[in-house]
Design an enzyme around this catalytic site. Sequence first.
Site, PDB file in Angstrom:
ATOM      1  N   ASP A 695       0.829  -1.201   0.000  1.00 54.27           N
ATOM      2  CA  ASP A 695       0.000   0.000   0.000  1.00 54.27           C
ATOM      3  C   ASP A 695       0.870   1.260   0.000  1.00 54.27           C
ATOM      4  O   ASP A 695       0.625   2.207  -0.739  1.00 54.27           O
ATOM      5  CB  ASP A 695      -0.932  -0.019   1.212  1.00 54.27           C
ATOM      6  CG  ASP A 695      -1.988   1.073   1.137  1.00 54.27           C
ATOM      7  OD1 ASP A 695      -2.769   1.072   0.178  1.00 54.27           O
ATOM      8  OD2 ASP A 695      -2.009   1.938   2.038  1.00 54.27           O
ATOM      9  N   LYS A 699       1.630   4.229  -2.892  1.00 53.02           N
ATOM     10  CA  LYS A 699       1.625   5.665  -2.612  1.00 53.02           C
ATOM     11  C   LYS A 699       2.936   6.307  -3.062  1.00 53.02           C
ATOM     12  O   LYS A 699       2.943   7.403  -3.647  1.00 53.02           O
ATOM     13  CB  LYS A 699       1.408   5.909  -1.126  1.00 53.02           C
ATOM     14  CG  LYS A 699       0.028   5.509  -0.623  1.00 53.02           C
ATOM     15  CD  LYS A 699      -0.101   5.767   0.873  1.00 53.02           C
ATOM     16  CE  LYS A 699      -1.476   5.365   1.394  1.00 53.02           C
ATOM     17  NZ  LYS A 699      -1.628   5.625   2.836  1.00 53.02           N
TER      18      LYS A 699
END
Length: 838
Positions: A695, A699
Amino acid sequence: MGFQVFKFGGTSLASPESLQKVLGIIEKHREGLCIVVSASSGVTDNLYKLYYGAVQNRRDEEAALLQQISDRHRLLVQGLIPAGAEQDRVWNAVKTLLDEIARICESLAILREQTAKTLSKTVAYGERLMALVVSEALKARGQKVVGIDSTELIKLMREKSEYTPDDNASKKAVNERLKPVLTSGSMAVVPGFFGEGPEGEVMILGRGGSDYSATLLGAYLGADAVCLYKEVDGLMTADPRHVFEARVLPELHYREATELAYYGAKVLHPRAIIPLVAQKIPLIVKNTFFPDKPGTRIAGDVASGSYPVKALSYIDKQALVSVEGKGMMGVPGMASRVFGILAQENISICLITQASSEASICFVVPGEQGELARKLLESSFRYEIDRQLVDEIKLTSNIAVLAVVGLGMNGTPGIAARAFSCIAKQGINIIAIAQGSSELNISVVIEQHQAARALRALHQEYGLEKIRPVLIRDPSEINLAIFGLGQIGQVLVRQLEDQKDYLDQKLKLRVPIVSVADRSGLLTCDKGFPAAELEQFLERKTHKQKLCADGASASLDDLWHGAWDRKIFIDLTATETAPILKKALLAGFHVVLANKKPLAIPYKEYKELRDIAAEKNLSLRYEATVGAGLPVLDTIDKLEVAGDEVLEILGCLSGTLGYLMTQMEDGVPFSQAVRNAYDLGYTEPDPRDDLSGMDVARKALILARTIGLTLNLDDIKLEGLFPADCSHDDPEVFLKNLTRLDQSYGDRIRGAQSRGAVLRFVARISRDQVSVGIEEVDKNSPFGRLRGTDNQVTLKTQRYANNPLIVTGPGAGAEVTAAGVLNDIITIASSQERGGRA
């Protein structure tokens, strides 16, 4: 009573879906409205092929062409007229016209009569067919409509070899036939492109004929405005195919627009403007598919403004012909002879320049006519050439003419000098120059392959990319399609409902939710779901129920073809949705994301999404993907707009992992800390996305691409928080497996504390490398002082090199993520620039 004329082009009339948009536009402006229509896209070309095939006895394609025309109009009738007797009646009327085309082809094949009259008679059927379909479609929607053929309104007279409008006869016909219809409360639908000759014959008006029909009718009516609906947002500062920074021009003077149209701006034909000038009737160019965009207003009351140069245009595939010789000096009639010879052969000239010594005349003609012009002049001036009075007739092919256009150039010193200097700096040679005494246009002739580079340089030289009219706060609505009704989606719906009065009263925005979707399917509501129904949806989701009952789901195609003009597709899922986002953009949706996965696809596919958004002038916003509610991407954008460059980004980008680290510092075992985060909704639906570091890696990739790095996910050095043997598809099993790691993480935490440090999960993004993993940081550093779910991003830039800019705040949870999404929605809805994106 005021009148308006709306004209719709062929692309706007090519499918039932696009025609639905046209009908929606018409129904909002019914009073005193005259509607002029082109043929459906491609139909006129097919009619030309039918005509020439018949008169030249090349009829092998005739049946197929007739079938294509029939199929197109059959599709339109079926898509717009309810099935049954009414649809049958309309189709029979259309079929009558189609049968007439077939009979004309038979007659032409026998008579072989290739004349302007027979050509006009044949190709006019495209507009007549479309006028019939549009009229009947409006009637089917309960509108009062009268169809009037162009031959009843636009009267033509013959002057030499040309047909031109007979203004007196046409105005009389409009007063007697069209005005009574409009003043009675009905709309009128008129086919464009043709009128009636002096002997009652149908005659077409040539290129741009439908636009010309609309402006002629506007002038004869004394209309308040004429609006041309096309597939573009308006006239632009330059050709966007060559100048990416080109902007839509909010307004132009008639003279500026005429110059641009003459020099290659294909959106508009110059003669379409002429009928409106005397009565000072504004002409507006708008986009059928985005009718709320303001378009370009063309009128006589437009001032020069702060930009002396308004736009650039060019014509390519031209040829320069030069007639040179000392014997030409002071000889009367030389120019007259040159241009008289060319006029006899209908050779068009777009630029003329002559030396003051009269020793040379240069002019530009279409490239395909260059050799013919040279030969004609050589033949005519053979006597002068043989006696060396004329040295040569020189032809230079493959040239382009660039036009610098602006009303404010008159009396502004240095405009021409800047143009010539700018082109010279690009290493481009100017072959010829022309400027009229009005100083409205400076034209330069250069080699064709250098035209695009010159355009870009001149666009930057005159600062045309800065033409950004004031932001428009449009009180009309922008429609929301929420894709994903999990925790973030549910909170977003509540936030939108809670702030409805603020949005409406303070920001003058209405944001109805017209579509919602979860794994069970998709629901739509044309006018937006009522608050009570939205509450029912949320109640179902709270009790883990499906949004859609079996068989009740709409399809994504229903969403793409919805009748909404301004719309935002909001992706709140955690799945691979890139193909869906591509379709959303192609369907004219702005896109807002909290979902990182479609932005972490291979760079080539990611760039394709960005390019589609740019091409269609749509926003693709994703602030919530990086910092939830933190303005990380917004801060980077403002830095770059101000001319700064981001050199390095350090970030604690996961509120979830930040929460885990501080929980463990407080003595909570690793597995229990993960369980707490999962129960609080801080993790992704699959907690492995967080703990794998993937995750944060996504980003980091989004940030890297935002500052211009062309990276893929595989290029990021990644260290996760669990080994492969702990992984499991069932979140509950996975959480139990994490107890194996409690001891090792406890030891690691205590070791860091003994050194005055703490553990943080850090993303490092530089121009050379991107890495993601656990690091020890000083407990008194900005990262070390972070607690709970707070995120922090440190931006090192050219201006903030010694003291980096720090953005800190909440980085996890449905509330702050939904707030970030809501901010993107408001930005798009309230910051609609003419020709720009939010």
